[in-house]
Scaffold this motif. Structure first.
Motif, PDB file in Angstrom:
ATOM      1  N   VAL A 135       4.489   0.164 -13.917  1.00 31.63           N
ATOM      2  CA  VAL A 135       3.547   0.614 -12.895  1.00 31.63           C
ATOM      3  C   VAL A 135       3.725   2.106 -12.694  1.00 31.63           C
ATOM      4  CG1 VAL A 135       2.927   0.498 -10.453  1.00 31.63           C
ATOM      5  CG2 VAL A 135       3.405  -1.607 -11.709  1.00 31.63           C
ATOM      6  N   PHE A 136       2.621   2.841 -12.717  1.00 32.37           N
ATOM      7  CA  PHE A 136       2.623   4.275 -12.444  1.00 32.37           C
ATOM      8  C   PHE A 136       1.867   4.488 -11.141  1.00 32.37           C
ATOM      9  CE2 PHE A 136       2.859   3.608 -16.992  1.00 32.37           C
ATOM     10  CZ  PHE A 136       3.930   4.413 -17.365  1.00 32.37           C
ATOM     11  N   PRO A 137       2.569   4.635 -10.027  1.00 27.34           N
ATOM     12  CA  PRO A 137       1.911   4.678  -8.712  1.00 27.34           C
ATOM     13  C   PRO A 137       0.866   5.780  -8.569  1.00 27.34           C
ATOM     14  CG  PRO A 137       4.271   4.341  -8.467  1.00 27.34           C
ATOM     15  CD  PRO A 137       4.045   4.663  -9.902  1.00 27.34           C
ATOM     16  N   GLU A 138       0.999   6.864  -9.336  1.00 20.72           N
ATOM     17  CA  GLU A 138       0.032   7.951  -9.204  1.00 20.72           C
ATOM     18  C   GLU A 138      -1.329   7.603  -9.796  1.00 20.72           C
ATOM     19  OE1 GLU A 138       2.824   9.336 -12.596  1.00 20.72           O
ATOM     20  OE2 GLU A 138       2.753   7.798 -11.029  1.00 20.72           O
ATOM     21  N   THR A 139      -1.423   6.458 -10.499  1.00 20.36           N
ATOM     22  CA  THR A 139      -2.713   6.047 -11.057  1.00 20.36           C
ATOM     23  C   THR A 139      -3.506   5.162 -10.095  1.00 20.36           C
ATOM     24  OG1 THR A 139      -1.725   4.115 -12.149  1.00 20.36           O
ATOM     25  CG2 THR A 139      -1.820   6.169 -13.414  1.00 20.36           C
ATOM     26  N   GLN A 140      -2.992   4.925  -8.919  1.00 20.52           N
ATOM     27  CA  GLN A 140      -3.707   4.137  -7.910  1.00 20.52           C
ATOM     28  C   GLN A 140      -5.030   4.817  -7.559  1.00 20.52           C
ATOM     29  OE1 GLN A 140      -2.831   3.234  -3.243  1.00 20.52           O
ATOM     30  NE2 GLN A 140      -1.119   2.955  -4.644  1.00 20.52           N
ATOM     31  N   PHE A 141      -6.082   4.028  -7.317  1.00 18.26           N
ATOM     32  CA  PHE A 141      -7.393   4.617  -7.040  1.00 18.26           C
ATOM     33  C   PHE A 141      -8.224   3.698  -6.150  1.00 18.26           C
ATOM     34  CE2 PHE A 141      -7.946   2.075 -10.882  1.00 18.26           C
ATOM     35  CZ  PHE A 141      -9.104   1.361 -10.617  1.00 18.26           C
ATOM     36  N   THR A 142      -9.292   4.278  -5.598  1.00 12.98           N
ATOM     37  CA  THR A 142     -10.292   3.519  -4.841  1.00 12.98           C
ATOM     38  C   THR A 142     -11.540   3.372  -5.699  1.00 12.98           C
ATOM     39  OG1 THR A 142      -9.462   4.417  -2.752  1.00 12.98           O
ATOM     40  CG2 THR A 142     -11.642   3.394  -2.722  1.00 12.98           C
ATOM     41  N   ALA A 143     -12.036   2.151  -5.841  1.00 13.75           N
ATOM     42  CA  ALA A 143     -13.265   1.917  -6.601  1.00 13.75           C
ATOM     43  C   ALA A 143     -14.476   2.255  -5.734  1.00 13.75           C
ATOM     44  CB  ALA A 143     -13.335   0.456  -7.054  1.00 13.75           C
ATOM     45  N   VAL A 144     -15.407   3.047  -6.270  1.00 11.88           N
ATOM     46  CA  VAL A 144     -16.594   3.472  -5.522  1.00 11.88           C
ATOM     47  C   VAL A 144     -17.811   3.418  -6.436  1.00 11.88           C
ATOM     48  CG1 VAL A 144     -15.305   4.994  -3.957  1.00 11.88           C
ATOM     49  CG2 VAL A 144     -16.191   5.913  -6.109  1.00 11.88           C
ATOM     50  N   THR A 145     -18.988   3.327  -5.841  1.00  7.80           N
ATOM     51  CA  THR A 145     -20.222   3.394  -6.621  1.00  7.80           C
ATOM     52  C   THR A 145     -20.770   4.816  -6.683  1.00  7.80           C
ATOM     53  OG1 THR A 145     -21.488   2.778  -4.649  1.00  7.80           O
ATOM     54  CG2 THR A 145     -20.865   1.009  -6.156  1.00  7.80           C
ATOM     55  N   SER A 161       0.814  -1.224   0.000  1.00  2.00           N
ATOM     56  CA  SER A 161       0.000   0.000   0.000  1.00  2.00           C
ATOM     57  C   SER A 161       0.840   1.264   0.000  1.00  2.00           C
ATOM     58  CB  SER A 161      -0.926   0.004   1.220  1.00  2.00           C
ATOM     59  OG  SER A 161      -0.168  -0.089   2.408  1.00  2.00           O
ATOM     60  N   ASP A 162       2.161   1.162   0.205  1.00  4.75           N
ATOM     61  CA  ASP A 162       2.985   2.374   0.204  1.00  4.75           C
ATOM     62  C   ASP A 162       3.574   2.658  -1.169  1.00  4.75           C
ATOM     63  OD1 ASP A 162       4.834   0.411  -0.097  1.00  4.75           O
ATOM     64  OD2 ASP A 162       5.991   0.874   1.733  1.00  4.75           O
ATOM     65  N   ILE A 163       3.017   1.981  -2.226  1.00  5.97           N
ATOM     66  CA  ILE A 163       3.523   2.173  -3.577  1.00  5.97           C
ATOM     67  C   ILE A 163       3.142   3.551  -4.119  1.00  5.97           C
ATOM     68  CG2 ILE A 163       1.505   1.273  -4.824  1.00  5.97           C
ATOM     69  CD1 ILE A 163       3.408  -0.130  -6.714  1.00  5.97           C
ATOM     70  N   GLY A 164       2.222   4.227  -3.448  1.00 11.24           N
ATOM     71  CA  GLY A 164       1.669   5.471  -3.969  1.00 11.24           C
ATOM     72  C   GLY A 164       2.610   6.656  -3.959  1.00 11.24           C
ATOM     73  N   SER A 165       3.746   6.610  -3.282  1.00 11.49           N
ATOM     74  CA  SER A 165       4.639   7.759  -3.241  1.00 11.49           C
ATOM     75  C   SER A 165       5.402   7.869  -4.550  1.00 11.49           C
ATOM     76  CB  SER A 165       5.628   7.603  -2.077  1.00 11.49           C
ATOM     77  OG  SER A 165       6.352   6.405  -2.203  1.00 11.49           O
ATOM     78  N   TRP A 166       5.387   9.047  -5.146  1.00 11.62           N
ATOM     79  CA  TRP A 166       6.057   9.262  -6.423  1.00 11.62           C
ATOM     80  C   TRP A 166       6.423  10.725  -6.544  1.00 11.62           C
ATOM     81  CZ3 TRP A 166       7.695   5.586  -9.713  1.00 11.62           C
ATOM     82  CH2 TRP A 166       8.209   6.014 -10.938  1.00 11.62           C
ATOM     83  N   SER A 167       7.629  10.980  -6.994  1.00  8.39           N
ATOM     84  CA  SER A 167       8.092  12.364  -7.080  1.00  8.39           C
ATOM     85  C   SER A 167       7.422  13.076  -8.236  1.00  8.39           C
ATOM     86  CB  SER A 167       9.617  12.385  -7.269  1.00  8.39           C
ATOM     87  OG  SER A 167      10.066  13.687  -7.559  1.00  8.39           O
ATOM     88  N   PHE A 210      -5.077  14.327  -8.672  1.00  3.88           N
ATOM     89  CA  PHE A 210      -6.094  13.420  -8.139  1.00  3.88           C
ATOM     90  C   PHE A 210      -5.515  12.542  -7.034  1.00  3.88           C
ATOM     91  CE2 PHE A 210      -8.657  14.206 -12.017  1.00  3.88           C
ATOM     92  CZ  PHE A 210      -9.915  14.261 -11.450  1.00  3.88           C
ATOM     93  N   ASN A 211      -4.302  12.040  -7.254  1.00  5.92           N
ATOM     94  CA  ASN A 211      -3.686  11.141  -6.284  1.00  5.92           C
ATOM     95  C   ASN A 211      -3.460  11.829  -4.942  1.00  5.92           C
ATOM     96  OD1 ASN A 211      -2.432   8.577  -5.589  1.00  5.92           O
ATOM     97  ND2 ASN A 211      -0.487   9.658  -5.658  1.00  5.92           N
TER      98      ASN A 211
END
Length: 367
Positions: free
Chosen positions: A287-297, A103-109, A146-147
């Protein structure tokens, strides 16, 4: 008196003759009506069968049309990349077994915005036609914005397109070799989340739900020569996300209120004998960590709602004339220009309909 009674009996007999005749005729008419009614029922049943068959065929055609790129080269996938698909099957098995992306993959410069990035694989043992490939994420500034807020992507039973779109530029391919582009989605962490409105933050609400069937999305142009892929921006604008585990249209199935990381694979077409044995050498992943997202309805964070409205070229009717100063200050300048000078591919009825239907999901609701 006897004569009177005899006369009455005679007249009654004379009257019963016509009545019997009428009753007989009524019975015949009733019988004919029953026959007609039966034939009408049979005709009705036949019409229903025809309508059902027509509806079924229409549904099948619609599903085939929606599956599009998956159906076009399904046999090609099986024949040429069975070994590679087996490797991906192992990834899917690991996901179901509880092996998740950290889950810490989201850090990106942010300094690496739009800069070509190397694959995450060790390329030393890869095919020579893959070792020099680098990929950059288009509109990475928008993705990072967005990220920073916690990107949310709508999932629906019918399927919903992503926004921002997953768009890339590719360098370093062999212009004459054939490649295929594939996207899959990895769960991030082993938790389910909920949005806390009082603190405007995402909180862990429990362990992750069982992972849905893992699927791959092939870009519809696959396979194509390297010169084709490097000529222009590559957009995965046909990809749709759904929460329907029984989906038959080839959409990517995700669990709502779970986090995901898109992953890009570039496959080299190996048509030589023994290609299956070399499968591990014939693909690289990005993998582009800034494209990580939460799926929602439905969108949870109102900032995400505002940013989607502000950055989507089809959202003009939803924008406040005075605007939101915070929002305007957080939209990257290149994105503002892109919204104004959007690509021609955006200007189509289907994309416009997609955004208009997404307006139904703009208001945050508790999940």
């Amino acid at each position: 008196m006897g004569l009177i009674l005899e006369a009455i009996a005679t007249s009654k007999t004379e009257l019963m003759g016509p009545f019997d005749y009428l009753a007989s005729e009524c019975n015949l008419i009733r019988h004919d009506l029953d026959k007609i009614r039966g034939r009408l029922t049979m005709a009705d049943d036949h019409i229903s069968e025809v309508e059902n068959a027509s509806h079924s065929q229409g549904s099948q055609l619609s599903e085939l049309r929606d599956m599009g790129p998956l159906m076009d080269h399904q046999k090609w996938q099986t024949c040429l990349h069975s070994g590679w698909l087996h490797l991906l099957d192992e990834d899917v098995h690991n996901i179901h077994s509880g092996c998740f992306v950290s889950s810490d993959i989201g850090s990106w410069s942010s300094s690496l915005s739009d800069v070509p990035r190397p694959p995450q694989d060790d390329v030393s043992r890869k095919n020579a036609a893959l070792r020099s490939i680098m990929v950059s994420l288009e509109t990475s500034a928008l993705w990072e914005t967005f990220n920073s807020l916690g990107t949310e992507m709508i999932v629906t039973k019918a399927g919903r397109r992503m926004f921002p779109l997953f768009q890339i530029r590719i360098w370093g391919m062999d212009p004459t070799s054939e490649y295929s582009l594939v996207l899959d989605f990895l769960p991030v962490g082993d938790k389910r989340y909920r949005y806390a409105f009082h603190s405007s933050s995402w909180l862990v609400s429990g362990t992750a739900d069982p992972a849905p069937p893992g699927r791959l999305h092939f870009h519809p142009d696959s396979p194509a020569k390297g010169s084709h892929w490097m000529r222009q921006t590559v957009s995965f604008d046909r990809l749709k996300l759904t929460n329907n585990v029984q989906d038959m249209r080839g959409h990517i199935i995700l669990n709502s209120m779970h986090r995901y990381q898109p992953r890009l694979h570039i496959l080299l077409s190996d048509r030589l004998q023994g290609g299956e044995a070399r499968a591990e050498q014939n693909f690289v992943s990005f993998v582009f960590p800034e494209t990580q997202f939460t799926a929602v309805t439905a969108y949870q964070n109102h900032r995400i709602t505002q940013l989607k409205i502000a950055s989507n070229p089809f959202a003009k009717g939803f924008r406040d004339v005075e605007g939101d100063e915070w929002l305007l200050s957080h939209i990257p300048a290149p994105v503002k220009m892109q919204a104004r000078d959007s690509p021609k591919s955006w200007h189509n009825a289907e994309s416009h309909h997609s955004f208009c239907s997404e307006a139904h999901h703009m208001q945050p609701t508790a999940q």
